[in-house]
Design an enzyme around this catalytic site. Structure first.
Site, PDB file in Angstrom:
ATOM      1  CB  SER A   1      -1.322   0.043   1.093  1.00 27.24           C
ATOM      2  OG  SER A   1      -1.423   1.456   1.525  1.00 27.24           O
TER       3      SER A   1
ATOM      4  CG  HIS B   1      -3.842  -1.334  -2.079  1.00 23.80           C
ATOM      5  ND1 HIS B   1      -5.113  -2.401  -2.051  1.00 23.80           N
ATOM      6  CD2 HIS B   1      -4.763  -0.550  -0.741  1.00 23.80           C
ATOM      7  CE1 HIS B   1      -6.239  -2.026  -0.732  1.00 23.80           C
ATOM      8  NE2 HIS B   1      -6.119  -0.381  -0.173  1.00 23.80           N
TER       9      HIS B   1
ATOM     10  CG  ASP C   1      -5.084   2.656   0.341  1.00 22.41           C
ATOM     11  OD1 ASP C   1      -6.167   1.997   0.156  1.00 22.41           O
ATOM     12  OD2 ASP C   1      -4.020   2.415   1.231  1.00 22.41           O
TER      13      ASP C   1
ATOM     14  CG  MET D   1      -8.395   7.585   1.673  1.00 22.32           C
ATOM     15  SD  MET D   1      -7.543   7.427   3.550  1.00 22.32           S
ATOM     16  CE  MET D   1      -6.702   6.312   3.573  1.00 22.32           C
TER      17      MET D   1
ATOM     18  CG  HIS E   1      -9.227   0.231  -0.842  1.00 18.90           C
ATOM     19  ND1 HIS E   1      -8.395   0.248   0.659  1.00 18.90           N
ATOM     20  CD2 HIS E   1     -10.962  -0.057  -0.732  1.00 18.90           C
ATOM     21  CE1 HIS E   1     -10.085   0.356   1.445  1.00 18.90           C
ATOM     22  NE2 HIS E   1     -10.889   0.138   0.387  1.00 18.90           N
TER      23      HIS E   1
ATOM     24  CG  MET F   1     -11.714   3.847   1.597  1.00 18.20           C
ATOM     25  SD  MET F   1      -9.815   4.194   1.802  1.00 18.20           S
ATOM     26  CE  MET F   1      -8.407   3.252   1.225  1.00 18.20           C
TER      27      MET F   1
ATOM     28  CG  MET G   1     -12.129  -2.649   4.692  1.00 13.84           C
ATOM     29  SD  MET G   1     -10.545  -2.299   3.689  1.00 13.84           S
ATOM     30  CE  MET G   1      -9.903  -1.641   5.513  1.00 13.84           C
TER      31      MET G   1
ATOM     32  N   GLY H   1      -9.582   4.825   6.597  1.00 14.39           N
ATOM     33  CA  GLY H   1      -8.990   6.186   7.300  1.00 14.39           C
ATOM     34  C   GLY H   1      -7.425   6.252   7.435  1.00 14.39           C
ATOM     35  CG  PHE H   2      -6.126   7.365   9.791  1.00 15.26           C
ATOM     36  CD1 PHE H   2      -5.753   8.555   9.521  1.00 15.26           C
ATOM     37  CD2 PHE H   2      -7.306   7.459   9.979  1.00 15.26           C
ATOM     38  CE1 PHE H   2      -6.651   9.799   9.142  1.00 15.26           C
ATOM     39  CE2 PHE H   2      -8.469   8.422   9.828  1.00 15.26           C
ATOM     40  CZ  PHE H   2      -7.469   9.869   9.754  1.00 15.26           C
ATOM     41  N   GLY H   3      -3.095   4.711   7.655  1.00 17.56           N
ATOM     42  CA  GLY H   3      -2.652   3.234   7.492  1.00 17.56           C
ATOM     43  C   GLY H   3      -2.178   3.067   9.677  1.00 17.56           C
ATOM     44  N   GLY H   4      -1.389   1.796   9.123  1.00 19.66           N
ATOM     45  CA  GLY H   4      -0.390   2.125  10.984  1.00 19.66           C
ATOM     46  C   GLY H   4      -1.589   2.059  11.945  1.00 19.66           C
TER      47      GLY H   4
ATOM     48  CG  ASP I   1      -6.828  -2.855   3.068  1.00 16.46           C
ATOM     49  OD1 ASP I   1      -5.383  -2.512   3.817  1.00 16.46           O
ATOM     50  OD2 ASP I   1      -7.224  -1.522   2.241  1.00 16.46           O
ATOM     51  N   GLY I   2      -5.744  -3.861   6.241  1.00 18.21           N
ATOM     52  CA  GLY I   2      -5.025  -2.947   8.020  1.00 18.21           C
ATOM     53  C   GLY I   2      -4.214  -3.765   8.984  1.00 18.21           C
ATOM     54  N   GLY I   3      -3.254  -3.334   8.833  1.00 19.05           N
ATOM     55  CA  GLY I   3      -2.918  -4.051  10.205  1.00 19.05           C
ATOM     56  C   GLY I   3      -2.212  -5.189  10.179  1.00 19.05           C
TER      57      GLY I   3
ATOM     58  N   GLY J   1       0.618  -1.697   4.493  1.00 26.97           N
ATOM     59  CA  GLY J   1       1.689  -0.180   3.819  1.00 26.97           C
ATOM     60  C   GLY J   1       2.650  -0.175   4.985  1.00 26.97           C
TER      61      GLY J   1
HETATM   62  C1  DX5 Z   1      -6.879   1.887   5.245  1.00 26.02           C
HETATM   63  C2  DX5 Z   1      -6.340   1.501   3.667  1.00 26.02           C
HETATM   64  C3  DX5 Z   1      -5.168   0.489   3.730  1.00 26.02           C
HETATM   65  C4  DX5 Z   1      -3.238   0.894   4.951  1.00 26.02           C
HETATM   66  C5  DX5 Z   1      -3.191  -0.516   5.170  1.00 26.02           C
HETATM   67  O1  DX5 Z   1      -7.602   2.930   5.358  1.00 26.02           O
HETATM   68  O2  DX5 Z   1      -7.429   0.977   2.784  1.00 26.02           O
HETATM   69  O3  DX5 Z   1      -4.817   0.043   2.698  1.00 26.02           O
HETATM   70  O4  DX5 Z   1      -3.145   1.544   3.864  1.00 26.02           O
HETATM   71  O5  DX5 Z   1      -2.560   0.638   6.623  1.00 26.02           O
HETATM   72  P1  DX5 Z   1      -1.329  -0.910   6.820  1.00 26.02           P
HETATM   73  O6  DX5 Z   1      -1.074  -1.764   6.603  1.00 26.02           O
HETATM   74  O7  DX5 Z   1      -0.775   0.658   7.313  1.00 26.02           O
HETATM   75  O8  DX5 Z   1      -2.243  -0.981   7.477  1.00 26.02           O
HETATM   76 ZN    ZN Z   2      -6.635  -0.096   1.035  1.00 23.33          ZN
END
Ligand code: DX5
Ligand code: ZN
Length: 227
Positions: free
Chosen positions: A14, A39, A41, A43, A72, A74, A143, A148-151, A181-183, A203
């Site tokens: 990502s 990937h 994202d 938003m 993706h 959002m 999901m 909304g956010f990475g990490g 996707d996510g974490g 990501g």
């Molecule tokens: C979150 C995104 C993800 C994000 C995942 O809303 O859709 O694609 O980049 O990031 P990590 O791997 O850091 O959770």
């Molecule tokens: Zn995503």
């Protein structure tokens, strides 16, 4: 166990967590590290409380790599962007069921534009919302964080949902990709795979690693090397 090494897995790096001042290098690192997809994202600050990028970045990344671009969305009213994103070089367009009441029509439209249609579910959205359009999708995205956010931290209760999603796709005879996707990290990728996911967005794990190439390999090894 619903999963095992049933199919080849994919790592989708990502770009949300990439250093955009070095975008070309970051994309090259993913490619050299063996990422299967990139990937992207998108938003809009409405569907999710964050704002990222649009067609211009997709077009830029398209010129930097031959890897498939897993876009993706959002965003509210995702259909407003289909033509531009397809023209910019998106490979797949995944939209949220929560933002698309006419999901069947949107899946057809994405396919008409030459892209692979995908549908995403927020953690609180049940699988029932997509059951009727399983034959129309190439990808189902479960999901594993609130978008909304990475990490963010992987939500463990999504494992049971992934497993039910796997069963739903299998029961329908669908060959659709089951993406999470996510974490996703070295710790969470194996349980998600065991639950039945085959494609893993990562990501933070990749881009905060000292060696992103090695991290992509480590993620893959965490599900393919079993003792
Ligand atoms: C979150 C995104 C993800 C994000 C995942 O809303 O859709 O694609 O980049 O990031 P990590 O791997 O850091 O959770
Ligand atoms: Zn995503």
């Amino acid at each position: 166990m619903a999963g095992g090494n049933r199919k080849r897995i994919r790592i989708a790096a990502s770009l949300l967590s990439a250093d955009f001042s070095r975008l070309a290098e970051e994309v090259a690192v993913c490619e050299k590290g063996g990422a299967d997809w990139l990937h992207v994202d998108v938003m809009d600050g409405q569907f999710v409380p964050n704002l990222t990028f649009g067609a211009k970045i997709i077009e830029t990344v398209r010129k930097l790599t031959r890897l498939p671009l897993d876009v993706h969305l959002m965003v509210v009213q995702p259909e407003k962007y289909f033509d531009d994103f397809a023209a910019a070089g998106a490979t797949g367009l995944t939209i949220h069921v929560e933002a698309a009441p006419h999901l069947h029509r949107q899946m057809q439209r994405i396919r008409e534009l030459g892209c692979s249609p995908g549908v995403a579910l927020n953690p609180s959205t049940g699988l029932e919302a997509v059951r009727e359009i399983v034959p129309d999708i190439d990808l189902l995205l479960v999901m594993t964080v609130n978008p909304g956010f990475g990490g963010q931290k992987f939500i463990p209760q999504m494992l049971a949902k992934i497993s039910r999603a796997r069963d739903m796709l299998d029961a329908a005879g669908s060959g659709a990709t089951l993406e999470v996707d996510g974490g996703i990290s070295r710790d969470t990728i194996a349980p998600a795979h065991d639950a039945g996911a085959d494609t893993f967005v990562a990501g933070n794990a990749v881009f905060t690693a000292r060696d992103p190439r090695a991290e992509i390999a480590a993620l893959r090894d965490a599900v393919t090397v079993r003792v």
